[in-house]
Design a protein around this motif. Sequence first.
Motif: not given
Length: 522
Positions: A498-522
């Motif tokens: 989890w020590k290295l996993g937490v920052p990576l999980a946060l990165l993936f979460l941010l990309v999923a929620v904010f970046y993905v809808p930019v490329i594939w709009p709602f």
Amino acid sequence: MDPVVATLLILVLAIVAFVSNRLPLGVIAIGVSLALFFTGVLTLPQALAGFGDPTVLFIAALFVVSESLDATGVTAWAGQIVIGRAGTKRTRLLIVIGLLVAGLTALISVNGAVAALLPLVVVVASRAGIPTSQLLLPLAFSAHAGSMLLLTGTPVNIIVSELAADNGGRAFGYFEFALVGLPLLAGTLLVIALFGSRLLPSRNGALMPTDLVRHARLLRQQYSVSLDTGIMVGPVNGVTEVVVPPRSALIGVTLCTGMATPSGDLVLLAARRGNEVLKGGDIVVQAGDALLLQGTWDDLARHTDAPGSKVMAVDAPATLRRSVPLGKHAPRALIILGAMVVLLATGLVPPAVAALLAASALVLSRTVTVGQAYQSISWTTVVLIAGMIPLSTAFIETGTADLVAGWLLLLIGDASAHIALLVLCLLTILLGQLISNTATVLIVAPIALSIATTLDLSVQPFMMALTVAGAASFLTPIATPANLMVMEPGGYRFGDYWKLGVPLALLFLLVAVFYVPVIWPF
């Protein structure tokens, strides 16, 4: 029993069984399918439909393609060339290893890529004087990021693509995943390079793979073999150390170094009895004698791996052979792989057909044997997906997905679509640390589809975001087989992930929620 209640009850019991880790994954998945039938939620054809699903066949065929690259030495060759030029600097090695495993994962899956490169990375770590724990978790985590580069990177990519196409959207293109995969990979490598040394332990694991160069040197030394005798290891010929077991038909046979064995296709290079190197013209074989044999890899494997063999291999020839770059069938494997990629990229045939054609061509061209093909398939993965697909069907057919989606929409109220996506991705990430990410996405996807339909939004961003969240399996060793694979060689403990996993999980979460809808709009 009400179908909705039965479906939810089966879901809860399945999650409990997955988390308990007391039952095989395949047994749980089959139990889910049978439970849906016995409770009357699905008919028998519906409950067993997953075993004939094109997605399942596609994934099974990809395992055979992966085996061809591994068995013919293509993976070893690529690894040795790339890592061999990376030097011994930690940061440079991390970047090169990350790029290599990501590219390989995109073609042959996370588990296949990590399994293929793990021995090589451990050897590189040893030669560079770097603790294996500093390289192996980055290897696994980079592979997760690499799974987002192409359609073939992970079964989840294939599943969400089919779900999108079947629910008012469209299938994702073969290279389309790279639109999100490349930023994820870049971010993952950046986090690992900047924070990896501080967040990872400094340990060496108990298991060390075979370094063929050192292995040959050790055998030459222990058997007192002169340089001109020639311990030759290459794509065709190999050397292996064997022990004569009790009751072997070889006991009592007289041999001498340099002569062919009774079978006629192997050569005895040297022999040992305990600490004594046996020299001289005639050696009467006894139980427990160690023999150094040379021959083709196929002959070595046939005489040591078959039931009732006269000798037992100390290091299996099949394992050693995978460390030899570019075997004789490597060009065939590369040509067939290239043809499959062209078919997948152009869409000339359905993905399952392209993969099945490739797998069949590999067997017919004798690049892999029929036995290798069957053994290469991860039947646990195949049965898991086939058994869990009916649960997704039940969620949709019974209205359970709409019910759960309604609960979530009541929870978030009039919040934006991004909040709905955030809740779904958080649920996916949390479940994905405890059970298979494939099973997680199959459970959450129907709920996501229902929310998208209710809010009159495109299903594309929801399906792609679930794929990204499903790949964020960083927090526990049980999240994926790749995470577990590096645990012992890297000397990791449960709490190291989890020590290295937490920052990576946060990165993936941010990309999923904010970046993905930019490329594939709602």
